[in-house]
Motif scaffolding. Structure first.
Motif, PDB file in Angstrom:
ATOM      1  N   ALA A  41       0.738  -1.136  -0.009  1.00 47.66           N
ATOM      2  CA  ALA A  41      -0.007  -0.124   0.102  1.00 47.66           C
ATOM      3  C   ALA A  41       0.676   1.159  -0.133  1.00 47.66           C
ATOM      4  CB  ALA A  41      -0.932  -0.137   1.115  1.00 47.66           C
ATOM      5  N   GLU A  42       0.377   2.292  -0.419  1.00 52.14           N
ATOM      6  CA  GLU A  42       0.972   3.619  -0.434  1.00 52.14           C
ATOM      7  C   GLU A  42       1.525   3.940   0.939  1.00 52.14           C
ATOM      8  OE1 GLU A  42       0.353   8.350  -1.950  1.00 52.14           O
ATOM      9  OE2 GLU A  42      -1.246   6.710  -1.780  1.00 52.14           O
ATOM     10  N   GLY A  43       2.837   4.242   0.881  1.00 53.20           N
ATOM     11  CA  GLY A  43       3.529   4.574   2.266  1.00 53.20           C
ATOM     12  C   GLY A  43       4.215   3.518   2.733  1.00 53.20           C
ATOM     13  N   GLU A  44       4.139   2.297   2.357  1.00 58.03           N
ATOM     14  CA  GLU A  44       4.987   1.371   2.662  1.00 58.03           C
ATOM     15  C   GLU A  44       6.483   1.086   2.146  1.00 58.03           C
ATOM     16  OE1 GLU A  44       2.982  -2.520   2.454  1.00 58.03           O
ATOM     17  OE2 GLU A  44       1.268  -2.026   3.575  1.00 58.03           O
ATOM     18  N   PRO A  45       7.383   0.843   2.822  1.00 59.04           N
ATOM     19  CA  PRO A  45       8.936   0.712   2.338  1.00 59.04           C
ATOM     20  C   PRO A  45       8.891  -0.454   1.306  1.00 59.04           C
ATOM     21  CG  PRO A  45       8.776  -0.140   4.483  1.00 59.04           C
ATOM     22  CD  PRO A  45       7.451   0.189   4.424  1.00 59.04           C
ATOM     23  N   ARG A  46       8.152  -1.563   1.302  1.00 53.59           N
ATOM     24  CA  ARG A  46       8.730  -2.783   0.587  1.00 53.59           C
ATOM     25  C   ARG A  46       7.357  -2.745  -0.480  1.00 53.59           C
ATOM     26  NH1 ARG A  46      10.037  -7.789   3.681  1.00 53.59           N
ATOM     27  NH2 ARG A  46      10.093  -8.375   1.589  1.00 53.59           N
ATOM     28  N   ARG A  47       7.479  -2.118  -1.893  1.00 49.55           N
ATOM     29  CA  ARG A  47       6.314  -2.276  -2.751  1.00 49.55           C
ATOM     30  C   ARG A  47       7.079  -2.661  -4.203  1.00 49.55           C
ATOM     31  NH1 ARG A  47       2.335   2.345  -3.384  1.00 49.55           N
ATOM     32  NH2 ARG A  47       1.014   0.831  -3.934  1.00 49.55           N
ATOM     33  N   ASP A  48       6.323  -3.247  -4.776  1.00 53.04           N
ATOM     34  CA  ASP A  48       6.770  -3.695  -6.196  1.00 53.04           C
ATOM     35  C   ASP A  48       5.617  -3.950  -7.060  1.00 53.04           C
ATOM     36  OD1 ASP A  48       8.186  -4.471  -8.183  1.00 53.04           O
ATOM     37  OD2 ASP A  48       9.013  -6.301  -7.780  1.00 53.04           O
ATOM     38  N   PHE A  49       5.438  -3.057  -8.216  1.00 52.31           N
ATOM     39  CA  PHE A  49       4.484  -3.300  -8.962  1.00 52.31           C
ATOM     40  C   PHE A  49       4.712  -3.124 -10.478  1.00 52.31           C
ATOM     41  CE2 PHE A  49       3.875   0.764  -6.972  1.00 52.31           C
ATOM     42  CZ  PHE A  49       3.935   1.669  -7.972  1.00 52.31           C
ATOM     43  N   ASP A  50       6.030  -2.961 -10.477  1.00 48.80           N
ATOM     44  CA  ASP A  50       6.406  -2.669 -12.226  1.00 48.80           C
ATOM     45  C   ASP A  50       6.240  -3.736 -12.900  1.00 48.80           C
ATOM     46  OD1 ASP A  50       7.335  -0.315 -10.936  1.00 48.80           O
ATOM     47  OD2 ASP A  50       9.566  -0.611 -11.199  1.00 48.80           O
ATOM     48  N   PHE A  51       6.277  -4.983 -12.458  1.00 54.30           N
ATOM     49  CA  PHE A  51       5.946  -6.487 -13.193  1.00 54.30           C
ATOM     50  C   PHE A  51       4.586  -6.218 -13.940  1.00 54.30           C
ATOM     51  CE2 PHE A  51       5.104  -7.283  -8.864  1.00 54.30           C
ATOM     52  CZ  PHE A  51       3.633  -7.913  -9.033  1.00 54.30           C
ATOM     53  N   LEU A  52       3.871  -5.408 -13.432  1.00 53.19           N
ATOM     54  CA  LEU A  52       2.396  -5.336 -13.999  1.00 53.19           C
ATOM     55  C   LEU A  52       2.188  -4.181 -15.268  1.00 53.19           C
ATOM     56  CD1 LEU A  52       0.115  -5.801 -10.839  1.00 53.19           C
ATOM     57  CD2 LEU A  52       0.817  -7.416 -12.419  1.00 53.19           C
ATOM     58  N   SER A  53       3.412  -3.690 -15.442  1.00 51.97           N
ATOM     59  CA  SER A  53       3.441  -2.148 -16.309  1.00 51.97           C
ATOM     60  C   SER A  53       2.956  -2.769 -17.976  1.00 51.97           C
ATOM     61  CB  SER A  53       4.582  -1.477 -16.418  1.00 51.97           C
ATOM     62  OG  SER A  53       5.796  -2.640 -16.644  1.00 51.97           O
ATOM     63  N   SER A  54       3.226  -3.885 -18.320  1.00 47.25           N
ATOM     64  CA  SER A  54       3.301  -4.222 -19.537  1.00 47.25           C
ATOM     65  C   SER A  54       2.234  -5.488 -19.945  1.00 47.25           C
ATOM     66  CB  SER A  54       4.495  -4.256 -20.324  1.00 47.25           C
ATOM     67  OG  SER A  54       5.320  -3.338 -20.320  1.00 47.25           O
TER      68      SER A  54
END
Length: 748
Positions: A449-462
């Motif tokens: 979620a927004e504000g969390e240090p560990r986030r990764d969602f780039d693999f959903l970009s394409s």
């Protein structure tokens, strides 16, 4: 203080597996899972001195695998320690349940009342998470990172993989696909004016009728991509050469020894729609009948898309390599990639569903009489398969229940796969994967979620193809997870991830990827929340196609009890206007059932938020009632059912998700109130038929009643329950009350 005391009591009654679930996810498991013989995830993935994974683990390799002496000794110690702890936890559960029953100052026949609980206590379950489960950072503690195969990166890399013997074949394959809709779809360039037109929501709606799918509502956003005609004139899409030998035997592979048609009528029409790269929503996908057919056809379409995309990249690699050898001054501009490699995302609710998808992929890729290389197949079967002891043999539930909850029904998982050269690599890192299969919860814990240090969602970009299978089951889990995943689809990545920008398509660089993404949605029911996804999260420039068929016969015809059904219509301002429903129930309906004569009243509440609101109101009014939800412990469910059957509690508040996960038969029901019509139409007849099985001797059948509330925004649910013609009459009528009688030769 009350909350702390309740928390302590819940912890003391939890098994080891339930405590682990509470620690990881921050809430109790509503579908009590008591499996003790399945090895823990860390035991499988963290064995010391494990051999380095080679290129592929085929079935022959699995048979040759022999654990070392140290691994065998370690596994025996782990099993012995686990069995002893599970025996202690099971014993503690029994003691706590007996203490709770004795403390109620009532003699409860646990054997008679808990017959269903004893059966379900041995069944795997999937958590129906509430919408207020935050934060997620606490959940990640103790959850190991997903196992990924780092050894085979070079073997499955598209940029460096260039087999010389296949160069000519790749060039021919590229030429064959030049006239394919796949190529036209990806090479179509939109203007800024067209993108603005799509964003503003300008839509042209038409209706057509196809032989099998029935009435289709077609939505087009651009004039140069018109709607379809009345009949399906479109041919089947061309298939990749790797699929040519197997796609005709798609259905026969699922039933060995059975000679069936190459493709059913439903599969042919769906495949034509999918091949046009329009968004498709099919809300008549029953898990018993259409579900397996639909799964096989969308796997065929997804695999065809992946193979074509990879073949184009490899063919262009050959062209660029030859141009470099010739030292041409002007290099050809080739754009055939996205910002990241993952192209397909498949959302399914349970691990068993993911297992069936992977099995379908393998069946489509394997030539007849041969086997393809599938890396880490044994590990995948261990994690996603089901042990024979997971399900008790005496479980008595409807067929649709068994179809949904078959196999491993854990709902927290995610796995990447890469496909290349007739090889399939499981557990590949997401940024090296072609397809990602996951549950919404599995992705939610990774996206953060927004504000969390560990986030990764780039693999959903394409992501170019999104498949949402069994969307109705997501409604019974946590719909917020689905929305959270959709909000992070096709966003600009925060890192380059080693991409060659000279080969990235322009519409990816312009952040227009969501206009080129095809979305396929399948569910067993039509719901406004699912329709909302198509309206707010799907912006395909080629348009959308939705099946719009009204049921002619309602589920009320399946009620076998002689029972009067009274339907009350109330006025509401919108679909989200829950205050109008609550006030109507409290002021008009509830006073009629406060009298002791109207005892043994079951109140069926579909929404958990309405369940909590109604429960708090009854407590405030000091009404004699009991309540059962998907989060109720087994001991509480047993006491509530016992007190309700004896008449000690006048009302029983009953949540729909509890019925979805358990399918208990509540005995002693004389009066039934549907606070709202059920999500699943057949739940209406199932609950009504409880009055027949739970009626005591001496209770006249004429004293049984059924009351249902509805508004004009419940039109589709009403049509599924009462039938399309009756529902239309009830919504247009000036009368607010309508009566039907079942169990007679003629219904009023």
């Amino acid at each position: 203080m009350g909350k702390r005391k309740q928390k302590k009591q819940d912890l003391s009654s939890l098994t080891k597996k339930q405590k682990k679930h509470l620690k990881e996810f921050g809430e109790q498991h509503p579908f009590h899972d008591n499996v003790t013989e399945r090895p823990e995830k860390t035991q499988v993935m963290r064995l010391p001195d494990s051999p380095v994974y080679s290129g592929a683990d085929s079935d022959e390799d699995d048979e040759d695998e022999k654990p070392s002496a140290y691994e065998r000794l370690l596994s025996t110690l782990n099993h012995a320690e686990q069995d002893s702890e599970d025996e202690e936890s099971d014993g503690d559960d029994d003691d706590v349940e007996e203490e709770d029953l004795v403390s109620s100052n009532e003699e409860v026949d646990v054997a008679a009342q808990s017959e269903d609980e004893d059966e379900d206590g041995k069944v795997n379950g999937a958590p129906a998470n509430s919408a207020d489960e935050e934060p997620l950072e606490g959940r990640r503690k103790g959850v190991d990172e997903d196992f990924t195969d780092q050894v085979q990166e070079a073997e499955f890399c598209l940029e460096t993989n260039l087999p010389e013997g296949e160069q000519e074949g790749l060039e021919k394959a590229e030429q064959c696909f030049e006239e394919d809709t796949f190529v036209k779809h990806q090479e179509t360039e939109l203007s800024e004016a067209e993108v603005k037109m799509i964003s503003e929501g300008s839509k042209i709606k038409t209706q057509v009728k196809w032989p099998r799918l029935g009435t289709l509502q077609c939505v087009s956003t651009l004039e140069r991509f018109p709607s379809m005609g009345q009949a399906p004139p479109m041919p089947l899409p061309p298939f990749h050469k790797a699929l040519e030998p197997n796609w005709r035997s798609l259905n026969r592979s699922s039933q060995p020894g059975v000679d069936g048609p190459d493709l059913t009528d439903l599969q042919r029409e769906l495949l034509r729609l999918m091949g046009s790269y329009r968004d498709v929503y099919f809300p008549e996908c029953s898990p018993l009948t259409e579900g397996p057919e639909v799964r096989r056809v969308y796997c065929l379409h997804a695999l065809n898309h992946i193979l074509k995309a990879n073949s184009r990249v490899l063919a262009h690699n050959v062209r660029l390599k030859e141009a470099k050898r010739a030292e041409e001054e002007e290099e050809e501009e080739i754009r055939d990639q996205g910002l990241t490699r993952p192209k397909v995302l498949i959302l399914v609710p349970f691990r068993d569903s993911a297992l069936r998808v992977v099995q379908t992929f393998i069946a489509l890729l394997e030539p007849e009489g041969k086997k393809i290389d599938v890396s880490h197949k044994k590990r995948f079967r261990d994690e996603y398969g089901e042990e024979p002891t997971d399900r008790p043999p005496n479980l008595r539930r409807p067929d649709d229940y068994l179809a949904v909850f078959s196999g491993n029904v854990d709902d927290h998982f995610r796995i990447g796969m890469s496909i290349l050269k007739r090889s399939l690599r499981l557990y590949s890192p997401f940024y090296s994967s072609d397809v990602i299969i996951a549950s919404p919860l599995g992705l939610r814990t990774l996206l953060g979620a927004e504000g969390e240090p560990r986030r990764d969602f780039d693999f959903l970009s394409s992501i170019e193809l999104l498949v949402v299978d069994q969307a109705d089951v997501f409604l019974m889990q946590n719909w917020e997870h689905v929305l959270h995943v959709l909000k992070h689809m096709n966003l600009q990545p925060l890192d380059s991830h080693g991409v060659d920008f000279s080969r990235v398509r322009l519409w990816n660089l312009n952040n227009w990827a969501h206009h080129y993404r095809q979305t396929l949605m399948f569910s067993a029911v039509q719901e406004p929340q699912i329709n909302n996804i198509l309206s707010n999260h799907c912006h395909n420039y080629r348009g959308q196609v939705t099946t719009k068929n009204l049921p002619k016969v309602g589920s009320i015809c399946q009620v076998t009890v002689q029972l009067p059904h009274v339907f009350h219509m109330f006025q509401a301002d919108s679909f989200k206007d829950q205050d109008a429903r609550f006030q109507f129930f409290v002021n008009k309906v509830l006073p009629q059932f406060r009298d002791s004569v109207m005892s043994h009243t079951l109140v069926y509440v579909p929404s958990y938020f309405d369940f909590v609101r109604l429960r708090n109101h009854l407590r405030k009014e000091d009404v004699s009632f009991a309540c059962i939800s998907e989060y109720s412990p087994r001991s509480e469910v047993s006491r509530a059912r016992h007190f309700f059957q004896k008449g000690d509690k006048q009302l029983l508040i009953f949540s729909e998700r509890f019925h979805f996960y358990k399918r208990y038969t509540i005995k002693g029901v004389h009066n039934l109130i549907f606070y709202a019509l059920p999500t699943y139409a057949h739940f209406y007849s199932e609950v009504c038929n409880m009055l027949q099985t739970g009626t005591r001797e001496g209770v006249a059948a004429t004293s049984l009643t059924c009351t249902a509330l509805y508004s004009r925004y419940d039109a589709h649910r009403l049509a599924c329950v009462a039938g399309a013609e009756r529902a239309a009459h009830m919504l247009r009528s000036e009368k607010a009350v309508h009566l039907f009688v079942t169990g007679e030769e003629k219904s009023a």
